[in-house]
Design a protein around this motif. Structure first.
Motif, PDB file in Angstrom:
ATOM      1  N   SER A 172     -24.268  52.967  40.944  1.00  0.00           N
ATOM      2  CA  SER A 172     -24.328  53.768  42.177  1.00  0.00           C
ATOM      3  C   SER A 172     -25.770  53.886  42.657  1.00  0.00           C
ATOM      4  O   SER A 172     -26.041  53.865  43.863  1.00  0.00           O
ATOM      5  CB  SER A 172     -23.783  55.179  41.938  1.00  0.00           C
ATOM      6  OG  SER A 172     -22.391  55.190  41.803  1.00  0.00           O
ATOM      7  N   THR A 173     -26.697  54.044  41.715  1.00  0.00           N
ATOM      8  CA  THR A 173     -28.108  54.184  42.110  1.00  0.00           C
ATOM      9  C   THR A 173     -28.617  52.882  42.725  1.00  0.00           C
ATOM     10  O   THR A 173     -29.315  52.893  43.745  1.00  0.00           O
ATOM     11  CB  THR A 173     -28.969  54.572  40.880  1.00  0.00           C
ATOM     12  OG1 THR A 173     -28.423  55.749  40.314  1.00  0.00           O
ATOM     13  CG2 THR A 173     -30.413  54.822  41.266  1.00  0.00           C
ATOM     14  N   LEU A 221     -25.852  67.210  46.799  1.00  0.00           N
ATOM     15  CA  LEU A 221     -24.785  67.130  47.809  1.00  0.00           C
ATOM     16  C   LEU A 221     -24.898  68.208  48.895  1.00  0.00           C
ATOM     17  O   LEU A 221     -24.124  68.220  49.846  1.00  0.00           O
ATOM     18  CB  LEU A 221     -23.411  67.195  47.123  1.00  0.00           C
ATOM     19  CG  LEU A 221     -23.145  66.087  46.096  1.00  0.00           C
ATOM     20  CD1 LEU A 221     -21.720  66.161  45.559  1.00  0.00           C
ATOM     21  CD2 LEU A 221     -23.407  64.689  46.669  1.00  0.00           C
ATOM     22  N   ARG A 234     -28.385  61.891  35.138  1.00  0.00           N
ATOM     23  CA  ARG A 234     -27.825  60.840  34.258  1.00  0.00           C
ATOM     24  C   ARG A 234     -28.478  60.869  32.868  1.00  0.00           C
ATOM     25  O   ARG A 234     -27.780  60.721  31.854  1.00  0.00           O
ATOM     26  CB  ARG A 234     -28.028  59.466  34.914  1.00  0.00           C
ATOM     27  CG  ARG A 234     -27.418  58.319  34.108  1.00  0.00           C
ATOM     28  CD  ARG A 234     -27.379  57.056  34.952  1.00  0.00           C
ATOM     29  NE  ARG A 234     -26.791  57.360  36.229  1.00  0.00           N
ATOM     30  CZ  ARG A 234     -27.364  57.089  37.413  1.00  0.00           C
ATOM     31  NH1 ARG A 234     -28.531  56.493  37.482  1.00  0.00           N
ATOM     32  NH2 ARG A 234     -26.765  57.422  38.533  1.00  0.00           N
ATOM     33  N   LYS A 291     -11.474  56.162  43.847  1.00  0.00           N
ATOM     34  CA  LYS A 291     -11.928  55.954  42.465  1.00  0.00           C
ATOM     35  C   LYS A 291     -11.581  57.142  41.554  1.00  0.00           C
ATOM     36  O   LYS A 291     -11.145  56.934  40.427  1.00  0.00           O
ATOM     37  CB  LYS A 291     -13.415  55.602  42.551  1.00  0.00           C
ATOM     38  CG  LYS A 291     -14.382  56.322  41.806  1.00  0.00           C
ATOM     39  CD  LYS A 291     -15.767  55.945  42.257  1.00  0.00           C
ATOM     40  CE  LYS A 291     -16.392  57.001  43.137  1.00  0.00           C
ATOM     41  NZ  LYS A 291     -16.303  58.377  42.652  1.00  0.00           N
ATOM     42  N   PHE A 345     -30.816  62.000  40.850  1.00  0.00           N
ATOM     43  CA  PHE A 345     -29.653  61.295  40.287  1.00  0.00           C
ATOM     44  C   PHE A 345     -29.976  60.826  38.868  1.00  0.00           C
ATOM     45  O   PHE A 345     -29.152  60.945  37.949  1.00  0.00           O
ATOM     46  CB  PHE A 345     -29.256  60.089  41.158  1.00  0.00           C
ATOM     47  CG  PHE A 345     -28.413  60.445  42.359  1.00  0.00           C
ATOM     48  CD1 PHE A 345     -27.143  60.977  42.206  1.00  0.00           C
ATOM     49  CD2 PHE A 345     -28.887  60.244  43.656  1.00  0.00           C
ATOM     50  CE1 PHE A 345     -26.348  61.299  43.306  1.00  0.00           C
ATOM     51  CE2 PHE A 345     -28.107  60.565  44.756  1.00  0.00           C
ATOM     52  CZ  PHE A 345     -26.842  61.094  44.585  1.00  0.00           C
ATOM     53  N   MET A 405     -24.637  63.313  51.136  1.00  0.00           N
ATOM     54  CA  MET A 405     -24.617  61.859  50.996  1.00  0.00           C
ATOM     55  C   MET A 405     -23.678  61.219  52.023  1.00  0.00           C
ATOM     56  O   MET A 405     -23.974  60.178  52.593  1.00  0.00           O
ATOM     57  CB  MET A 405     -24.188  61.444  49.577  1.00  0.00           C
ATOM     58  CG  MET A 405     -25.168  61.768  48.477  1.00  0.00           C
ATOM     59  SD  MET A 405     -26.809  61.085  48.729  1.00  0.00           S
ATOM     60  CE  MET A 405     -26.489  59.334  48.675  1.00  0.00           C
ATOM     61  N   ASP A 440     -17.597  56.319  48.798  1.00  0.00           N
ATOM     62  CA  ASP A 440     -16.901  57.597  48.879  1.00  0.00           C
ATOM     63  C   ASP A 440     -15.524  57.346  49.514  1.00  0.00           C
ATOM     64  O   ASP A 440     -15.400  56.508  50.408  1.00  0.00           O
ATOM     65  CB  ASP A 440     -17.732  58.560  49.740  1.00  0.00           C
ATOM     66  CG  ASP A 440     -19.131  58.742  49.163  1.00  0.00           C
ATOM     67  OD1 ASP A 440     -19.373  59.749  48.506  1.00  0.00           O
ATOM     68  OD2 ASP A 440     -19.966  57.822  49.327  1.00  0.00           O
ATOM     69  N   ARG A 499     -26.375  68.161  40.676  1.00  0.00           N
ATOM     70  CA  ARG A 499     -25.373  67.632  41.618  1.00  0.00           C
ATOM     71  C   ARG A 499     -25.259  68.522  42.864  1.00  0.00           C
ATOM     72  O   ARG A 499     -25.187  68.031  43.981  1.00  0.00           O
ATOM     73  CB  ARG A 499     -24.014  67.540  40.916  1.00  0.00           C
ATOM     74  CG  ARG A 499     -22.899  67.029  41.818  1.00  0.00           C
ATOM     75  CD  ARG A 499     -21.534  67.064  41.127  1.00  0.00           C
ATOM     76  NE  ARG A 499     -20.505  66.708  42.071  1.00  0.00           N
ATOM     77  CZ  ARG A 499     -20.062  65.463  42.264  1.00  0.00           C
ATOM     78  NH1 ARG A 499     -20.540  64.476  41.559  1.00  0.00           N
ATOM     79  NH2 ARG A 499     -19.147  65.216  43.172  1.00  0.00           N
ATOM     80  N   ARG A 520     -18.672  56.949  38.271  1.00  0.00           N
ATOM     81  CA  ARG A 520     -20.008  56.502  38.711  1.00  0.00           C
ATOM     82  C   ARG A 520     -20.983  56.436  37.530  1.00  0.00           C
ATOM     83  O   ARG A 520     -20.873  57.184  36.571  1.00  0.00           O
ATOM     84  CB  ARG A 520     -20.633  57.378  39.801  1.00  0.00           C
ATOM     85  CG  ARG A 520     -19.832  57.413  41.095  1.00  0.00           C
ATOM     86  CD  ARG A 520     -20.693  58.012  42.205  1.00  0.00           C
ATOM     87  NE  ARG A 520     -19.936  58.092  43.442  1.00  0.00           N
ATOM     88  CZ  ARG A 520     -19.748  57.072  44.272  1.00  0.00           C
ATOM     89  NH1 ARG A 520     -20.264  55.894  44.010  1.00  0.00           N
ATOM     90  NH2 ARG A 520     -19.055  57.216  45.380  1.00  0.00           N
ATOM     91  N   PHE A 521     -21.963  55.559  37.657  1.00  0.00           N
ATOM     92  CA  PHE A 521     -23.093  55.485  36.716  1.00  0.00           C
ATOM     93  C   PHE A 521     -24.220  54.788  37.456  1.00  0.00           C
ATOM     94  O   PHE A 521     -24.278  54.852  38.685  1.00  0.00           O
ATOM     95  CB  PHE A 521     -22.661  54.748  35.423  1.00  0.00           C
ATOM     96  CG  PHE A 521     -23.565  55.014  34.245  1.00  0.00           C
ATOM     97  CD1 PHE A 521     -23.763  56.298  33.779  1.00  0.00           C
ATOM     98  CD2 PHE A 521     -24.222  53.974  33.599  1.00  0.00           C
ATOM     99  CE1 PHE A 521     -24.604  56.549  32.688  1.00  0.00           C
ATOM    100  CE2 PHE A 521     -25.061  54.210  32.519  1.00  0.00           C
ATOM    101  CZ  PHE A 521     -25.246  55.497  32.065  1.00  0.00           C
TER     102      PHE A 521
HETATM  103  P1  TMP Z   1     -18.978  61.444  43.955  1.00  0.00           P
HETATM  104  O1  TMP Z   1     -18.535  62.384  45.022  1.00  0.00           O
HETATM  105  O2  TMP Z   1     -18.240  60.165  43.922  1.00  0.00           O
HETATM  106  O3  TMP Z   1     -19.053  62.089  42.625  1.00  0.00           O
HETATM  107  O4  TMP Z   1     -20.480  60.970  44.274  1.00  0.00           O
HETATM  108  C1  TMP Z   1     -21.445  61.805  44.760  1.00  0.00           C
HETATM  109  C2  TMP Z   1     -22.264  61.117  45.827  1.00  0.00           C
HETATM  110  O5  TMP Z   1     -23.514  60.696  45.267  1.00  0.00           O
HETATM  111  C3  TMP Z   1     -21.645  59.884  46.463  1.00  0.00           C
HETATM  112  O6  TMP Z   1     -21.923  59.927  47.852  1.00  0.00           O
HETATM  113  C4  TMP Z   1     -22.414  58.750  45.847  1.00  0.00           C
HETATM  114  C5  TMP Z   1     -23.769  59.337  45.588  1.00  0.00           C
HETATM  115  N1  TMP Z   1     -24.534  58.756  44.482  1.00  0.00           N
HETATM  116  C6  TMP Z   1     -25.752  58.134  44.747  1.00  0.00           C
HETATM  117  O7  TMP Z   1     -26.160  58.042  45.907  1.00  0.00           O
HETATM  118  N2  TMP Z   1     -26.476  57.640  43.706  1.00  0.00           N
HETATM  119  C7  TMP Z   1     -26.076  57.746  42.403  1.00  0.00           C
HETATM  120  O8  TMP Z   1     -26.772  57.288  41.487  1.00  0.00           O
HETATM  121  C8  TMP Z   1     -24.807  58.403  42.139  1.00  0.00           C
HETATM  122  C9  TMP Z   1     -24.319  58.523  40.736  1.00  0.00           C
HETATM  123  C10 TMP Z   1     -24.073  58.883  43.202  1.00  0.00           C
END
Ligand code: TMP
Length: 217
Positions: free
Chosen positions: A105-106, A59, A79, A21, A75, A161, A17, A55, A101-102
């Motif tokens: 990230s997981t 969050l 996806r 990006k 998550f 997160m 974060d 989402r 992200r994809f």
């Molecule tokens: P973002 O704000 O970059 O869109 O990401 C949302 C948050 O979710 C960020 O803290 C990363 C987290 N995340 C995961 O923990 N696992 C995942 O598979 C994805 C896609 C995001």
């Protein structure tokens, strides 16, 4: 192979974060527009009506008791919808799909960060992605101290997160670096470089991936 179409590419951006990006996704897609390339930019989690609802649960600071396995499946559910509804049909039409992200990230956040078993995550990732593998992944790397500095500057308040703490972020960062060292599709970019310098490197790698793809077809 994600699509038989010669101009289709699946490009993902990854990072901690506040790594910058999303700024890079915006610069990259603006340049694709100027170049006249058919493209689509989306975010994961999110990008569909179902995914955006998932989402907001993920969050939400009001649901701090979410179990780690629930988090993993939410998550992945977002996806799976994104892949079926948006990514696959667009790749089949020859679109360049740019995803903020994809599944890396997981692996980094739920696997290395939360400590869930990596073999189970690999299986779930494959299933949610319907077999898609990004053609290129840009990992924008910043130290955790920089995440903290930018988080304080940002002032909007951390989401669920982002409340996971320094040790968590260290594990996630190491996870990303490990993934990047294992797969040639990764381009690691120093997120402390200037925004324009990072963008130029992104563009250079994109051009080489695109010309390789076109020479194959
Ligand atoms: P973002 O704000 O970059 O869109 O990401 C949302 C948050 O979710 C960020 O803290 C990363 C987290 N995340 C995961 O923990 N696992 C995942 O598979 C994805 C896609 C995001």
């Amino acid at each position: 192979m994600n699509s038989n179409h010669p101009s289709a590419l699946f490009i993902t951006f990854e990072g901690l974060d506040f790594s910058g990006k999303s700024t890079q996704v915006a610069l990259f897609t603006e340049r694709l527009s100027r170049a006249g390339s058919q493209h689509l930019d989306i975010r994961d989690p999110g990008g569909t009506a179902i995914g955006e609802r998932i989402r907001s649960i993920l969050l939400d600071r009001a649901v701090l008791n979410m179990s780690e396995v629930t988090e993993l499946f939410l998550f992945s559910a977002s996806r799976a919808q994104l892949v079926n509804e948006i990514i696959k049909p667009n790749l089949d039409r020859g679109t360049i799909v740019v995803c903020d992200r994809f599944y890396d990230s997981t692996t980094a956040y739920q696997g290395l960060g939360r400590g869930l078993p990596l073999d189970a995550i690999a299986t779930i990732n494959r299933s949610a992605a319907g077999g898609l593998v990004p053609d290129v992944t840009f990992f924008i790397d910043i130290p955790v101290s920089e995440v903290e500095r930018r988080m304080i500057q940002h002032k909007t308040g951390a989401d669920r997160m982002e409340m996971s703490g320094r040790a968590f972020y260290e594990r996630v960062r190491q996870g990303y670096l490990q993934l990047a060292s294992e797969a040639p599709r990764f381009e690691v970019l120093d997120g402390l470089m200037g925004i324009q310098d990072i963008h130029e490197r992104v563009w250079k790698r994109f051009e080489s991936v695109m010309s390789l793809q076109q020479s194959r077809s």
